[in-house]
Design a protein around this motif. Structure first.
Motif, PDB file in Angstrom:
ATOM      1  N   ARG A 164       0.817  -1.220   0.000  1.00 50.50           N
ATOM      2  CA  ARG A 164       0.000   0.000   0.000  1.00 50.50           C
ATOM      3  C   ARG A 164       0.846   1.263   0.000  1.00 50.50           C
ATOM      4  N   PHE A 165       1.992   1.233   0.648  1.00 49.13           N
ATOM      5  CA  PHE A 165       2.851   2.411   0.764  1.00 49.13           C
ATOM      6  C   PHE A 165       4.104   2.222  -0.077  1.00 49.13           C
ATOM      7  N   THR A 166       4.612   3.334  -0.594  1.00 49.11           N
ATOM      8  CA  THR A 166       5.854   3.312  -1.349  1.00 49.11           C
ATOM      9  C   THR A 166       6.739   4.459  -0.889  1.00 49.11           C
ATOM     10  N   ILE A 167       7.951   4.120  -0.493  1.00 46.28           N
ATOM     11  CA  ILE A 167       8.919   5.140  -0.102  1.00 46.28           C
ATOM     12  C   ILE A 167       9.865   5.373  -1.279  1.00 46.28           C
ATOM     13  N   SER A 168      10.236   6.624  -1.476  1.00 45.77           N
ATOM     14  CA  SER A 168      11.168   6.957  -2.553  1.00 45.77           C
ATOM     15  C   SER A 168      11.967   8.186  -2.131  1.00 45.77           C
ATOM     16  N   ARG A 169      13.033   8.436  -2.854  1.00 50.35           N
ATOM     17  CA  ARG A 169      13.843   9.606  -2.555  1.00 50.35           C
ATOM     18  C   ARG A 169      14.288  10.277  -3.839  1.00 50.35           C
TER      19      ARG A 169
END
Length: 115
Positions: A66-71
């Motif tokens: 459900r969640f996506t972390i990115s930078r």
């Protein structure tokens, strides 16, 4: 001195989406692992997602799928895209940045999911 400023929190209905942002200053952003914790009222602060300097990611079971972390190293910003939100996702979300000697925290941003 490191400064982390979160934004993007708010009130959303169950099933909706939010994207949190955390803008960092004071360090070479790309050299540090970063991530997000959250803390609901009366509960401990728990890891939601983390991202390494090389882009490797790690998620809490509750966030997987459900969640996506990115930078974005050019913008010194880390993001948390949150989809299919549930009332149990309601919490204050805190961004962090790790250095060899300490962890820095942002001030937090409130996410409230209504049923």
């Amino acid at each position: 001195q490191v400064q982390l400023v979160e934004s993007g929190g708010g009130l959303v209905q169950a099933g909706g989406s939010l994207r949190l942002s955390c803008a960092a200053s004071g360090r070479t952003f790309s050299s540090h692992a970063m991530g997000w914790f959250r803390q609901a009222p009366g509960k401990q602060r728990d890891l939601v997602a983390a991202i390494s300097t090389g882009g490797n990611t790690n998620y809490a079971d509750s966030a997987k799928g459900r969640f996506t972390i990115s930078r974005d190293n050019a913008k010194n910003t880390v993001y948390l895209q949150m989809n299919s939100l549930k009332p149990e996702d309601t919490a204050v979300y805190y961004c962090y940045l790790d250095t060899p000697t300490r962890r820095y925290w942002g001030q937090g941003t409130q996410v409230t999911v209504s049923s």
